[in-house]
Design a protein around this motif. Structure first.
Motif, PDB file in Angstrom:
ATOM      1  N   ALA A  43     -14.279 -14.527  51.579  1.00  0.00           N
ATOM      2  CA  ALA A  43     -15.195 -15.105  52.559  1.00  0.00           C
ATOM      3  C   ALA A  43     -14.407 -16.070  53.436  1.00  0.00           C
ATOM      4  CB  ALA A  43     -16.309 -15.854  51.844  1.00  0.00           C
ATOM      5  N   SER A  46     -16.110 -23.173  55.445  1.00  0.00           N
ATOM      6  CA  SER A  46     -15.516 -24.431  54.986  1.00  0.00           C
ATOM      7  C   SER A  46     -15.322 -24.460  53.476  1.00  0.00           C
ATOM      8  CB  SER A  46     -16.374 -25.610  55.436  1.00  0.00           C
ATOM      9  OG  SER A  46     -17.680 -25.437  54.945  1.00  0.00           O
ATOM     10  N   PRO A  48     -14.251 -22.269  51.063  1.00  0.00           N
ATOM     11  CA  PRO A  48     -12.997 -21.822  50.442  1.00  0.00           C
ATOM     12  C   PRO A  48     -11.735 -22.361  51.111  1.00  0.00           C
ATOM     13  CG  PRO A  48     -13.859 -20.083  51.828  1.00  0.00           C
ATOM     14  CD  PRO A  48     -14.812 -21.232  51.954  1.00  0.00           C
ATOM     15  N   LEU A  74     -14.355 -10.321  54.085  1.00  0.00           N
ATOM     16  CA  LEU A  74     -15.759 -10.071  53.733  1.00  0.00           C
ATOM     17  C   LEU A  74     -16.632  -9.794  54.945  1.00  0.00           C
ATOM     18  CD1 LEU A  74     -18.216 -10.268  51.701  1.00  0.00           C
ATOM     19  CD2 LEU A  74     -18.209 -12.728  52.172  1.00  0.00           C
ATOM     20  N   ASP A  75     -16.414 -10.575  55.993  1.00  0.00           N
ATOM     21  CA  ASP A  75     -17.311 -10.474  57.143  1.00  0.00           C
ATOM     22  C   ASP A  75     -16.653 -11.082  58.386  1.00  0.00           C
ATOM     23  OD1 ASP A  75     -17.414 -13.131  56.379  1.00  0.00           O
ATOM     24  OD2 ASP A  75     -19.589 -13.288  56.366  1.00  0.00           O
ATOM     25  N   GLY A 140     -18.739 -17.416  49.469  1.00  0.00           N
ATOM     26  CA  GLY A 140     -19.392 -18.695  49.731  1.00  0.00           C
ATOM     27  C   GLY A 140     -20.898 -18.479  49.672  1.00  0.00           C
ATOM     28  N   LEU A 141     -21.616 -19.565  49.658  1.00  0.00           N
ATOM     29  CA  LEU A 141     -23.080 -19.509  49.578  1.00  0.00           C
ATOM     30  C   LEU A 141     -23.635 -20.003  50.908  1.00  0.00           C
ATOM     31  CD1 LEU A 141     -25.720 -19.268  47.903  1.00  0.00           C
ATOM     32  CD2 LEU A 141     -25.179 -21.494  46.897  1.00  0.00           C
ATOM     33  N   GLY A 142     -24.255 -19.109  51.659  1.00  0.00           N
ATOM     34  CA  GLY A 142     -24.767 -19.489  52.979  1.00  0.00           C
ATOM     35  C   GLY A 142     -25.875 -20.528  52.880  1.00  0.00           C
ATOM     36  N   ARG A 143     -26.047 -21.272  53.964  1.00  0.00           N
ATOM     37  CA  ARG A 143     -27.098 -22.295  53.969  1.00  0.00           C
ATOM     38  C   ARG A 143     -28.482 -21.683  53.805  1.00  0.00           C
ATOM     39  NH1 ARG A 143     -22.726 -23.774  56.052  1.00  0.00           N
ATOM     40  NH2 ARG A 143     -22.037 -25.903  56.408  1.00  0.00           N
ATOM     41  N   HIS A 146     -27.374 -16.566  52.358  1.00  0.00           N
ATOM     42  CA  HIS A 146     -26.701 -15.308  52.659  1.00  0.00           C
ATOM     43  C   HIS A 146     -25.373 -15.190  51.904  1.00  0.00           C
ATOM     44  CE1 HIS A 146     -24.593 -17.006  56.538  1.00  0.00           C
ATOM     45  NE2 HIS A 146     -23.860 -17.246  55.478  1.00  0.00           N
ATOM     46  N   PHE A 149     -22.502 -11.669  55.702  1.00  0.00           N
ATOM     47  CA  PHE A 149     -23.622 -11.703  56.639  1.00  0.00           C
ATOM     48  C   PHE A 149     -24.766 -10.823  56.153  1.00  0.00           C
ATOM     49  CE2 PHE A 149     -20.664 -13.375  60.069  1.00  0.00           C
ATOM     50  CZ  PHE A 149     -21.244 -14.637  60.040  1.00  0.00           C
ATOM     51  N   LYS A 208     -25.367 -27.999  49.695  1.00  0.00           N
ATOM     52  CA  LYS A 208     -25.569 -26.729  48.987  1.00  0.00           C
ATOM     53  C   LYS A 208     -26.414 -26.890  47.717  1.00  0.00           C
ATOM     54  CE  LYS A 208     -23.334 -24.167  51.891  1.00  0.00           C
ATOM     55  NZ  LYS A 208     -22.012 -23.621  51.791  1.00  0.00           N
TER      56      LYS A 208
HETATM   57  C1  GLP Z   1     -20.549 -18.042  56.906  1.00  0.00           C
HETATM   58  C2  GLP Z   1     -19.678 -16.826  56.546  1.00  0.00           C
HETATM   59  C3  GLP Z   1     -19.706 -16.544  55.058  1.00  0.00           C
HETATM   60  C4  GLP Z   1     -19.606 -17.860  54.348  1.00  0.00           C
HETATM   61  C5  GLP Z   1     -20.875 -18.644  54.526  1.00  0.00           C
HETATM   62  C6  GLP Z   1     -20.822 -20.070  54.025  1.00  0.00           C
HETATM   63  O1  GLP Z   1     -21.475 -17.710  57.861  1.00  0.00           O
HETATM   64  N1  GLP Z   1     -20.096 -15.667  57.244  1.00  0.00           N
HETATM   65  O2  GLP Z   1     -18.641 -15.672  54.725  1.00  0.00           O
HETATM   66  O3  GLP Z   1     -19.395 -17.637  52.977  1.00  0.00           O
HETATM   67  O4  GLP Z   1     -21.326 -18.601  55.867  1.00  0.00           O
HETATM   68  O5  GLP Z   1     -20.060 -20.873  54.868  1.00  0.00           O
HETATM   69  P1  GLP Z   1     -19.577 -22.351  54.482  1.00  0.00           P
HETATM   70  O6  GLP Z   1     -18.675 -22.205  53.333  1.00  0.00           O
HETATM   71  O7  GLP Z   1     -18.887 -22.878  55.712  1.00  0.00           O
HETATM   72  O8  GLP Z   1     -20.814 -23.106  54.137  1.00  0.00           O
END
Ligand code: GLP
Length: 250
Positions: A43, A46, A48, A74-75, A140-143, A146, A149, A208
């Motif tokens: 992913a 921020s 990783p 990943l995306d 990562g864990l999206g806000r 997600h 994506f 998170k």
């Molecule tokens: C982003 C990326 C994901 C990432 C997630 C969390 O939109 N597409 O791959 O894991 O959102 O991002 P962050 O780690 O900055 O909170």
């Protein structure tokens, strides 16, 4: 580090982001050491960032051979110039591909500006099929919950696809400076992710903690895609104390 289990999830809770990142970087290095041809899915974002900063140093210190591993993006945001600031490409190239000295055939990645996004999905899907399954996915864990994506929706898509980005994703710090935020992304699908042999889900910080708590609600719910990780047999959730704050109240 302390461990907490909320069936079926196992959490490794670290005192801080630095220790979490050190652990995650070592886990990736261990995977490559045990299987030099491993395919590692990564992913961006921020969470990783520090893991990726540490990884090349660990690889170097241990003298780990990286000449046959594969790195899989990943995306990616769509409709941003290739490699421009804010792209996953810029982050992964700077933090991993260049420092690890990976050759182009070792790096499987969606372009942010393909002439045909569906063809780009098909190309990456083919590569994943040819070289997969993924040995280790660092997520990562999206806000909004997600994964990649794979956005909250009434149903999730199994394979690589073009995603319409949610308002939360469009406000992600990676693309905040990008004039009009991208409205589309391109991503591995939920089945691609769940076919990984092992998954590390990383989450840190107070922002998170609600998402981490929601993971253990118990339902596998497409409106919170991270809950699908409950279906996987080898997920380790690596979080820091701040992200664990609400777990401890359960
Ligand atoms: C982003 C990326 C994901 C990432 C997630 C969390 O939109 N597409 O791959 O894991 O959102 O991002 P962050 O780690 O900055 O909170």
């Amino acid at each position: 580090m302390r461990r907490k289990t909320y069936y079926p999830f196992s959490f490794a809770v670290f005192p801080d982001y630095e220790l979490l990142s050190e652990y995650a970087a070592s886990a990736v290095a261990d995977c490559i050491e045990a299987n030099p041809g491993a395919m590692i899915c990564v992913a961006s974002g921020s969470t990783p960032r520090l893991t990726y900063e540490r990884l090349p140093r660990i690889i170097d210190e241990r003298n780990t051979e990286v000449g046959t591993m594969r790195l899989l993006k990943l995306d990616e945001w769509l409709d941003l110039p290739r490699g421009s600031a804010g792209t996953c490409e810029a982050q992964l190239t700077t933090q991993l591909v260049d420092p690890l000295g990976l050759r182009s055939e070792q790096y499987i990645a969606f372009e942010s500006d393909p002439p045909d996004a569906q063809e780009e999905c098909d190309r990456v899907q083919m590569e994943v099929r040819r070289h997969g399954p993924i040995d280790l996915a660092v997520l990562g864990l999206g806000r909004n919950g997600h994964l990649g994506f794979n956005e909250p929706a009434p149903a999730l898509i199994p394979g690589c696809h073009v995603a319409l980005l949610s308002p939360e994703s469009q406000e992600h710090p990676m693309v905040r400076g990008a004039g009009a935020p991208p409205s589309r992304g391109i991503t591995l699908g939920i089945a691609d992710i769940l076919r990984a042999r092992r998954i590390l889900l990383l989450a840190n910080g107070t922002e998170k903690r609600e998402q981490v708590r929601r993971m253990v609600d118990g339902a596998v719910d497409p409106t919170f895609p991270a809950s699908f990780l409950a279906l996987h047999h080898a997920v380790e959730c690596c979080i820091d104390e701040e992200a664990a704050a609400l777990l401890d109240t359960l």
